[in-house]
Design an enzyme around this catalytic site. Structure first.
Site, mmCIF file in Angstrom:
data_model
loop_
_atom_site.group_PDB
_atom_site.id
_atom_site.type_symbol
_atom_site.label_atom_id
_atom_site.label_comp_id
_atom_site.label_asym_id
_atom_site.label_seq_id
_atom_site.Cartn_x
_atom_site.Cartn_y
_atom_site.Cartn_z
ATOM 1 N N CYS A 114 119.723 127.901 37.210
ATOM 2 C CA CYS A 114 120.668 128.851 37.795
ATOM 3 C C CYS A 114 122.088 128.717 37.247
ATOM 4 O O CYS A 114 122.928 129.584 37.475
ATOM 5 C CB CYS A 114 120.684 128.706 39.314
ATOM 6 S SG CYS A 114 119.044 128.875 40.050
ATOM 7 N N HIS A 252 126.722 131.193 41.820
ATOM 8 C CA HIS A 252 125.325 131.609 41.735
ATOM 9 C C HIS A 252 124.880 132.120 43.097
ATOM 10 O O HIS A 252 125.088 131.464 44.117
ATOM 11 C CB HIS A 252 124.458 130.429 41.290
ATOM 12 C CG HIS A 252 123.008 130.606 41.582
ATOM 13 N ND1 HIS A 252 122.306 131.719 41.179
ATOM 14 C CD2 HIS A 252 122.116 129.810 42.243
ATOM 15 C CE1 HIS A 252 121.060 131.621 41.588
ATOM 16 N NE2 HIS A 252 120.910 130.471 42.232
ATOM 17 N N ASN A 282 117.578 136.151 44.667
ATOM 18 C CA ASN A 282 118.044 135.053 43.817
ATOM 19 C C ASN A 282 117.460 135.257 42.426
ATOM 20 O O ASN A 282 116.251 135.074 42.215
ATOM 21 C CB ASN A 282 117.583 133.715 44.420
ATOM 22 C CG ASN A 282 117.971 132.514 43.575
ATOM 23 O OD1 ASN A 282 118.286 132.629 42.398
ATOM 24 N ND2 ASN A 282 117.906 131.336 44.165
#
Length: 332
Positions: A114, A252, A282
């Protein structure tokens, strides 16, 4: 060393198919009332069965070319951040090179989960500032739904697919985007977030070999919040800026509870954060460029704004970067 690189364009893409919380209610024991307060996610985008990270990446690049007066002429390096490459090799970056027929171009995939997009920007800045390259295409592309176990209600509610692309080019120091970066790693905690491949153990601990992403959500939450709330002040201490100077915080977009907790510890207003997971889920490395694009489209992010990008993910790896938004000349 003062940066000699700037961001000159951005583009994004997400697949058409939506997976809503209502859809997930029919798949696992969950509900919209449970998901939204805990994650801030209402729906995600899902790639088609024959659609891979390279396809999303190409569409994000095309979107950038349509939006900004940038070209692929003289691109001398392609960096792709992805945890879900079409194949281990050839890299996604090689497939991008082949699609556009770019000559004399290096091509490299980056595995930083990420945090991948911030890592890729950092590498692009360093390579240009050092004089090794002059024009780098940076891409983050993920098809996380292909490694999602839809019987695991704690994980499947989170993940979505998407891609973002930016162009980074050489420039005089007074036009540079990049101000300062801080990175930390804690490999000892890697067992809490992984996808299996060749090995059967991580640091002597047995892992689940099912090809899906596995995470201990409670531990990931604790490590993410403690890392970002500790390292962001350390980053700013090494600059002339404070949190009050930040126009937009772009972490993130894992889930909203992590961001709320970090902002609470930093005493930073959550209304000055950009979050892409509400309608995209996500998307790992792609979440930050998607959030940036949303901020631009909504008229929030403007040229000259001071942005704090923070990526955190499996490894565990962390990178925060303070940048000045420099891309201009949008066509649409």
């Amino acid at each position: 060393m003062h940066s000699l690189a700037k961001i000159t364009g951005i583009g994004t893409h997400v697949p058409e198919e939506r997976l809503t919380n209502a859809d997930l209610e029919r798949m696992v024991d969950t509900s919209d009332e449970w998901i939204v307060p805990r994650t801030g996610i209402r729906e995600r985008r899902v790639s088609a069965p024959d659609e891979w990270s390279s396809h999303l990446a190409i569409k994000a690049v095309n979107n950038m070319l349509a939006r900004y007066p940038v070209t692929l002429d003289q691109v001398d390096l392609i960096l792709v951040a992805t945890a879900t490459p079409d194949t281990t090799f050839p890299s996604v970056a090689c497939q991008i090179q082949d699609h556009y027929g770019l000559p004399d171009t290096g091509a490299l995939d980056i595995s930083a989960a990420c945090a991948g997009f911030v890592y890729a920007l950092h590498l692009a800045n360093g390579m240009i500032t050092s004089g090794l390259h002059r024009k780098i295409l940076v891409i983050a592309a993920e098809t996380l739904t292909k490694i999602t176990d839809y019987t695991d209600r704690n994980t499947c509610i989170l993940l979505g697919d998407g891609a973002g692309a930016v162009m980074v080019e050489a420039c005089p120091a007074d036009q540079a985007s990049f101000i300062h970066t801080r990175t930390t790693t804690d490999g000892s905690a890697g067992i809490h977030l992984y996808k299996s491949d060749l090995a059967t153990h991580i640091r002597g601990k047995e892992i689940i070999k099912n090809g899906y992403m596995i995470q201990n959500g409670r531990e990931v939450f604790k490590i993410a919040v403690s890392t970002l709330s500790r390292e962001i002040p350390r980053l700013l201490e090494q600059t002339e800026y404070t949190l009050d100077d930040i126009d937009w915080f772009v972490p993130h977009s894992a889930n909203l509870r992590i961001i709320d907790a970090v902002c609470g510890r930093l005493d930073f207003p959550t209304e000055k954060t950009l979050f892409s997971a509400e309608y995209f889920g996500n998307t790992s490395s792609a979440s930050i460029p998607l959030a940036l694009q949303m901020g631009l489209d909504e008229g929030k992010v403007k040229q000259g704004n001071l942005l704090l990008l923070s990526g955190f993910g499996g490894g565990f790896v962390h990178m925060s970067s303070l940048i000045r938004w420099t891309a201009s000349g949008r066509r649409v």
